[in-house]
Every structure is written in C-alpha cells, then in structure tokens.
Scaffold this motif. Structure first.
Motif, PDB file in Angstrom:
ATOM      1  N   TYR A  11      55.322  42.468  28.529  1.00 18.69           N
ATOM      2  CA  TYR A  11      54.434  41.458  27.937  1.00 18.69           C
ATOM      3  C   TYR A  11      55.219  40.550  26.992  1.00 18.69           C
ATOM      4  O   TYR A  11      55.016  39.337  26.977  1.00 18.69           O
ATOM      5  CB  TYR A  11      53.287  42.150  27.201  1.00 18.69           C
ATOM      6  CG  TYR A  11      52.277  41.186  26.628  1.00 18.69           C
ATOM      7  CD1 TYR A  11      51.281  40.649  27.430  1.00 18.69           C
ATOM      8  CD2 TYR A  11      52.312  40.834  25.290  1.00 18.69           C
ATOM      9  CE1 TYR A  11      50.350  39.763  26.906  1.00 18.69           C
ATOM     10  CE2 TYR A  11      51.387  39.946  24.760  1.00 18.69           C
ATOM     11  CZ  TYR A  11      50.405  39.425  25.574  1.00 18.69           C
ATOM     12  OH  TYR A  11      49.488  38.545  25.051  1.00 18.69           O
ATOM     13  N   TYR A  14      57.062  38.104  29.342  1.00 13.96           N
ATOM     14  CA  TYR A  14      56.339  37.295  30.331  1.00 13.96           C
ATOM     15  C   TYR A  14      54.964  36.821  29.864  1.00 13.96           C
ATOM     16  O   TYR A  14      54.243  36.190  30.637  1.00 13.96           O
ATOM     17  CB  TYR A  14      56.206  38.083  31.637  1.00 13.96           C
ATOM     18  CG  TYR A  14      57.538  38.511  32.194  1.00 13.96           C
ATOM     19  CD1 TYR A  14      58.468  37.575  32.635  1.00 13.96           C
ATOM     20  CD2 TYR A  14      57.904  39.853  32.241  1.00 13.96           C
ATOM     21  CE1 TYR A  14      59.704  37.951  33.126  1.00 13.96           C
ATOM     22  CE2 TYR A  14      59.140  40.246  32.742  1.00 13.96           C
ATOM     23  CZ  TYR A  14      60.031  39.286  33.177  1.00 13.96           C
ATOM     24  OH  TYR A  14      61.256  39.671  33.660  1.00 13.96           O
ATOM     25  N   GLU A  15      54.617  37.076  28.632  1.00 15.07           N
ATOM     26  CA  GLU A  15      53.304  36.679  28.091  1.00 15.07           C
ATOM     27  C   GLU A  15      52.969  35.214  28.340  1.00 15.07           C
ATOM     28  O   GLU A  15      51.838  34.903  28.721  1.00 15.07           O
ATOM     29  CB  GLU A  15      53.253  37.025  26.595  1.00 15.07           C
ATOM     30  CG  GLU A  15      51.989  36.628  25.909  1.00 15.07           C
ATOM     31  CD  GLU A  15      52.172  35.446  25.000  1.00 15.07           C
ATOM     32  OE1 GLU A  15      51.162  34.784  24.713  1.00 15.07           O
ATOM     33  OE2 GLU A  15      53.305  35.173  24.592  1.00 15.07           O
ATOM     34  N   PRO A  16      53.901  34.280  28.195  1.00 15.31           N
ATOM     35  CA  PRO A  16      53.544  32.871  28.428  1.00 15.31           C
ATOM     36  C   PRO A  16      53.117  32.569  29.872  1.00 15.31           C
ATOM     37  O   PRO A  16      52.497  31.544  30.125  1.00 15.31           O
ATOM     38  CB  PRO A  16      54.825  32.108  28.091  1.00 15.31           C
ATOM     39  CG  PRO A  16      55.603  33.024  27.220  1.00 15.31           C
ATOM     40  CD  PRO A  16      55.270  34.407  27.688  1.00 15.31           C
ATOM     41  N   LEU A  17      53.436  33.471  30.803  1.00 19.18           N
ATOM     42  CA  LEU A  17      53.085  33.244  32.196  1.00 19.18           C
ATOM     43  C   LEU A  17      51.683  33.732  32.546  1.00 19.18           C
ATOM     44  O   LEU A  17      51.200  33.493  33.654  1.00 19.18           O
ATOM     45  CB  LEU A  17      54.107  33.941  33.114  1.00 19.18           C
ATOM     46  CG  LEU A  17      55.568  33.511  32.918  1.00 19.18           C
ATOM     47  CD1 LEU A  17      56.487  34.346  33.790  1.00 19.18           C
ATOM     48  CD2 LEU A  17      55.732  32.031  33.209  1.00 19.18           C
ATOM     49  N   THR A  19      47.442  34.046  31.917  1.00 17.46           N
ATOM     50  CA  THR A  19      46.331  33.203  31.465  1.00 17.46           C
ATOM     51  C   THR A  19      45.852  33.679  30.100  1.00 17.46           C
ATOM     52  O   THR A  19      46.155  34.814  29.682  1.00 17.46           O
ATOM     53  CB  THR A  19      45.152  33.253  32.446  1.00 17.46           C
ATOM     54  OG1 THR A  19      44.592  34.578  32.422  1.00 17.46           O
ATOM     55  CG2 THR A  19      45.572  32.889  33.870  1.00 17.46           C
ATOM     56  N   GLU A  20      45.098  32.866  29.440  1.00 18.53           N
ATOM     57  CA  GLU A  20      44.548  33.245  28.123  1.00 18.53           C
ATOM     58  C   GLU A  20      43.712  34.523  28.237  1.00 18.53           C
ATOM     59  O   GLU A  20      43.818  35.416  27.409  1.00 18.53           O
ATOM     60  CB  GLU A  20      43.705  32.098  27.563  1.00 18.53           C
ATOM     61  CG  GLU A  20      43.096  32.398  26.205  1.00 18.53           C
ATOM     62  CD  GLU A  20      44.130  32.688  25.114  1.00 18.53           C
ATOM     63  OE1 GLU A  20      43.865  33.540  24.243  1.00 18.53           O
ATOM     64  OE2 GLU A  20      45.211  32.064  25.144  1.00 18.53           O
ATOM     65  N   ARG A  23      45.952  37.569  28.685  1.00 20.03           N
ATOM     66  CA  ARG A  23      46.585  37.918  27.406  1.00 20.03           C
ATOM     67  C   ARG A  23      45.589  38.624  26.503  1.00 20.03           C
ATOM     68  O   ARG A  23      45.914  39.624  25.858  1.00 20.03           O
ATOM     69  CB  ARG A  23      47.125  36.663  26.721  1.00 20.03           C
ATOM     70  CG  ARG A  23      48.385  36.119  27.357  1.00 20.03           C
ATOM     71  CD  ARG A  23      49.065  35.066  26.510  1.00 20.03           C
ATOM     72  NE  ARG A  23      48.260  33.885  26.287  1.00 20.03           N
ATOM     73  CZ  ARG A  23      48.264  32.801  27.062  1.00 20.03           C
ATOM     74  NH1 ARG A  23      49.038  32.746  28.125  1.00 20.03           N
ATOM     75  NH2 ARG A  23      47.510  31.771  26.775  1.00 20.03           N
TER      76      ARG A  23
END
Length: 129
Positions: A11, A14-17, A19-20, A23
C-alpha cells in the motif's frame, strides 16, 4: 485477509494507483483495525462488498508488485544501504577528520533520500556516531 505487513508495504508503494474508495477501505481495515461489519456500516455497503473489495485491492496490489517490483527493489536497496553504513563505520576511523565530516554529511543526506525511496519504512539512523 493476507499478511497485514505485506499489504501495508505494498500500500505504501502503490496507494496512488488505487481509487479513493479502495484507499478508504484498506485504511479502515488495515490501519484503523475496523472489522468488515464496521466498515460496511460506515460506508453503507454490505459486509460482503467490503470483503470482496478488500480481496480485489489486495490482488491488485500484488499484481502491481509482480509487474513493478518496487517492494522487492526497496528491500535490496535497504540491504545495500545497511552494508554501506556498516562499511563506512569501519572505514571512517582511517580517514582524515575533514573527509570524515564531509562523508558523514553526505551519508546523512543520502539516508534521508533512502528513507523516502523505501516507502518510509527504512531504518535510517545516523550513519556514524
């Protein structure tokens, strides 16, 4: 669900990849330690939907790692950094004071960068004491 530490590491990379919503679910489950039922209630969705979403996100994180290897690279970088710090600790006693100070400054600066590159999970202590 899968190993919490591994999911947390993936996470971090790759968190920016995601969706809200993805996350949000991962953070509530893995970082806020909420149950599937609690998350379902907060998000007004079924417990099964939360479970399915977590599973899909974890699979997605694993597929990102399989393709990009950022976690694997970070582990190798961390090991190399630790070896360099150890070697410098041994060598620093054998160099002139002025060179030692410059190298210590460079190691501290590099240590901060290494920590960022490793997803913030590097143990980057003061290189020379």
């Amino acid at each position: 669900m899968r190993d919490v530490t591994r999911v947390g590491d993936l996470y971090a990379f790759y968190e920016p990849l995601l969706t809200e919503r993805q996350r949000q679910i991962v953070e509530l489950y893995h970082f806020e330690d909420m149950s599937l039922g609690e998350i379902a209630e907060v998000l007004s969705i079924s417990r099964q939907a939360v479970h399915d979403q977590l599973r899909r996100v974890e699979d997605q994180l694993e597929s990102y790692e399989a393709a990009l290897h950022l976690r694997e690279i970070a582990r190798a970088e961390r090991k190399a950094w630790e070896q360099m710090v150890s070697a410098w600790r041994e060598a620093s006693a054998h160099v002139p004071e002025q060179v030692r100070r410059r190298m210590d400054d460079a190691m501290r600066a590099m240590g901060a960068t290494v920590s960022i590159l490793l997803g913030g999970d590097a143990d980057v202590r003061k290189p020379v004491e």
